[in-house]
Write an enzyme that holds these catalytic residues in place. Structure first.
Site, PDB file in Angstrom:
ATOM      1  N   ASP A 171      -4.766  -4.803   5.907  1.00  0.00           N
ATOM      2  CA  ASP A 171      -5.062  -5.570   4.787  1.00  0.00           C
ATOM      3  C   ASP A 171      -4.029  -6.680   4.482  1.00  0.00           C
ATOM      4  O   ASP A 171      -3.137  -6.495   4.076  1.00  0.00           O
ATOM      5  CB  ASP A 171      -5.568  -4.695   3.675  1.00  0.00           C
ATOM      6  CG  ASP A 171      -6.162  -5.444   2.298  1.00  0.00           C
ATOM      7  OD1 ASP A 171      -6.778  -6.303   2.759  1.00  0.00           O
ATOM      8  OD2 ASP A 171      -5.831  -5.121   1.377  1.00  0.00           O
ATOM      9  N   SER A 177       0.853  -1.227   0.112  1.00  0.00           N
ATOM     10  CA  SER A 177       0.043  -0.138  -0.108  1.00  0.00           C
ATOM     11  C   SER A 177       0.926   1.049   0.120  1.00  0.00           C
ATOM     12  O   SER A 177       1.758   1.439  -0.874  1.00  0.00           O
ATOM     13  CB  SER A 177      -0.801  -0.011   1.280  1.00  0.00           C
ATOM     14  OG  SER A 177      -1.798   1.016   1.222  1.00  0.00           O
ATOM     15  N   THR A 178       0.737   2.010   0.998  1.00  0.00           N
ATOM     16  CA  THR A 178       1.527   3.294   0.956  1.00  0.00           C
ATOM     17  C   THR A 178       3.135   3.149   0.837  1.00  0.00           C
ATOM     18  O   THR A 178       3.568   2.430   1.746  1.00  0.00           O
ATOM     19  CB  THR A 178       1.254   4.075   2.301  1.00  0.00           C
ATOM     20  OG1 THR A 178      -0.336   4.168   2.455  1.00  0.00           O
ATOM     21  CG2 THR A 178       1.810   5.570   2.088  1.00  0.00           C
ATOM     22  N   MET A 210      -0.238   1.014   5.207  1.00  0.00           N
ATOM     23  CA  MET A 210      -0.945   1.481   6.344  1.00  0.00           C
ATOM     24  C   MET A 210      -1.993   0.491   6.496  1.00  0.00           C
ATOM     25  O   MET A 210      -2.949  -0.051   5.487  1.00  0.00           O
ATOM     26  CB  MET A 210      -1.527   2.799   6.205  1.00  0.00           C
ATOM     27  CG  MET A 210      -2.183   3.223   7.345  1.00  0.00           C
ATOM     28  SD  MET A 210      -0.997   3.851   8.646  1.00  0.00           S
ATOM     29  CE  MET A 210      -2.203   4.073   9.886  1.00  0.00           C
ATOM     30  N   HIS A 246      -2.654  -1.042  -3.479  1.00  0.00           N
ATOM     31  CA  HIS A 246      -3.699  -0.227  -3.313  1.00  0.00           C
ATOM     32  C   HIS A 246      -3.676   0.899  -4.206  1.00  0.00           C
ATOM     33  O   HIS A 246      -2.724   1.661  -3.905  1.00  0.00           O
ATOM     34  CB  HIS A 246      -3.889   0.127  -1.645  1.00  0.00           C
ATOM     35  CG  HIS A 246      -4.373  -0.798  -0.617  1.00  0.00           C
ATOM     36  ND1 HIS A 246      -3.900  -0.754   0.570  1.00  0.00           N
ATOM     37  CD2 HIS A 246      -4.784  -2.145  -1.098  1.00  0.00           C
ATOM     38  CE1 HIS A 246      -4.183  -1.851   1.215  1.00  0.00           C
ATOM     39  NE2 HIS A 246      -4.839  -2.591   0.297  1.00  0.00           N
TER      40      HIS A 246
END
Length: 365
Positions: free
Chosen positions: A300, A178-179, A297, A204
């Site tokens: 998930d 993700s991030t 973050m 993401h």
């Protein structure tokens, strides 16, 4: 409580006003300054030393990317890019993440005021994440160019990876991020040899950006990188990126693995969701799988990564020191899903070494 101090940089007076209003409504942050171009922003940042800046891509006097590149070389700090939902906007956003931006928000081209108001929760959440992120000076590292001239002309940093040789076509690699993940995924894929097992990636990312992400990686890697298509066969030497706004999972068709790309409700607030990919991997691939959890973050994929391990996969998790955000890796570790916790640059070599020595069987050294 110390507030997150934000500077908004955007050539649109409307956008500056809307962003400042959204930020100032939050109890834990404040907009301490606005700038209509990077040259004004430079002086404001020098004077106010904010915790985060939001930065538009297309601005007068100095391009947003030029400003970002200079900022990350001279005064690295958390930057949230404000991007447009266009093909050009997606390409520029990928470059911004490469230069060191923490994340981006995709603003609509029409209905701007209402669109930004609808994005308010996403904007403030990403500002909070950016404020706590580990910011590093980004050093672009080109990889072997397959068809666009010599390696020397491409400025290759990594030499072409040695072929694996005889590795079972039953093996698959699943990556969640993700991030900060676009650069982490790039680092893994750039090191994969042309005969690597098939790789599936859930990063993401909203619709409209994964096409550019896949194309950018495809131009850098020895393997073929593409957006996943529904019901296509998963082949060695290929990496498949979950399309923005769609879930990606694995299924079988006869003796072959296939990709399933589908709509559905968000899982853990995300679509695509790492949980969906990893759960299908546990169910379908079992002990022939490798899992990799990278920076991001939230939680998930953590539960499903443990399912993968229980089904016999071998899992790598990025360590805290090299993550932009340690949320998803931390949760994977807390769920007991990690076989090895490694710095980012050590994950691909460790995986390739394991493939060469034992074909990936978790019970072999």
């Amino acid at each position: 409580m110390k507030k997150i101090r934000v500077v908004v940089v955007d050539d649109s007076a409307l956008v500056r006003s809307l962003l400042a209003e959204i930020i100032n409504r939050q109890r834990d942050m404040e907009c301490v300054g606005v700038a209509n171009d990077p040259l004004v922003a430079r002086e404001i940042i020098r004077e106010l030393n904010p915790d985060v800046i939001t930065l538009d891509v297309e601005m007068p006097r100095m391009d947003g990317l030029d400003f970002l590149g200079r900022l990350m070389r001279l005064r690295p700090m958390p930057v949230l890019m404000i991007s447009t939902l266009t093909e050009r906007g997606a390409e520029v956003t990928m470059k911004a993440l490469e230069l060191g931006a923490i994340d981006f928000v995709a603003k609509p081209r029409i209905g701007l005021a209402e669109g930004i108001k609808e994005l308010a929760d996403q904007i403030v959440e990403k500002i909070r994440v950016a404020a706590s992120a580990h910011v590093k000076r980004a050093i672009p590292q080109p990889a072997p160019a397959r068809a666009a001239g010599s390696q020397e002309a491409a400025g290759v940093v990594h030499p072409p990876a040695k072929l694996l040789g005889r590795v079972s076509t039953e093996k698959l690699i699943c990556i969640g991020s993700s991030t900060g993940g676009t650069e982490a995924v790039k680092e893994i894929l750039m090191r994969m040899p042309a005969d690597a097992p098939g790789i599936l990636v859930t990063q993401h990312m909203p619709p409209g950006f994964t096409t550019s992400f896949a194309a950018r990686l495809n131009g850098l890697c020895q393997i073929t990188v593409k957006e996943a298509e529904d019901r296509e066969r998963l082949l060695p030497g290929h990496a498949y990126i979950a399309p923005g706004g769609r879930h990606l999972r694995i299924d079988r068709s006869g003796a072959n693995y296939i990709a399933i790309v589908e709509d559905g409700e968000p899982v853990n607030r995300h679509k695509p969701s790492v949980e969906v990919l990893f759960h299908s991997c546990a169910q379908v691939v079992g002990p022939n799988a490798f899992g990799i959890m990278l920076t991001g973050m939230g939680n998930d994929g953590a539960k499903a990564m443990r399912e993968m391990k229980d089904a016999g996969s071998y899992n790598y998790v990025q360590n805290e020191a090299t993550c932009v955000v340690f949320g998803m890796p931390r949760e994977a570790i807390a769920h007991g899903a990690a076989d090895e916790v490694l710095p980012l640059l050590e994950i691909a070599p460790a995986l390739l070494s394991r493939l060469r020595s034992g074909g990936g069987d978790r019970y072999r050294v």
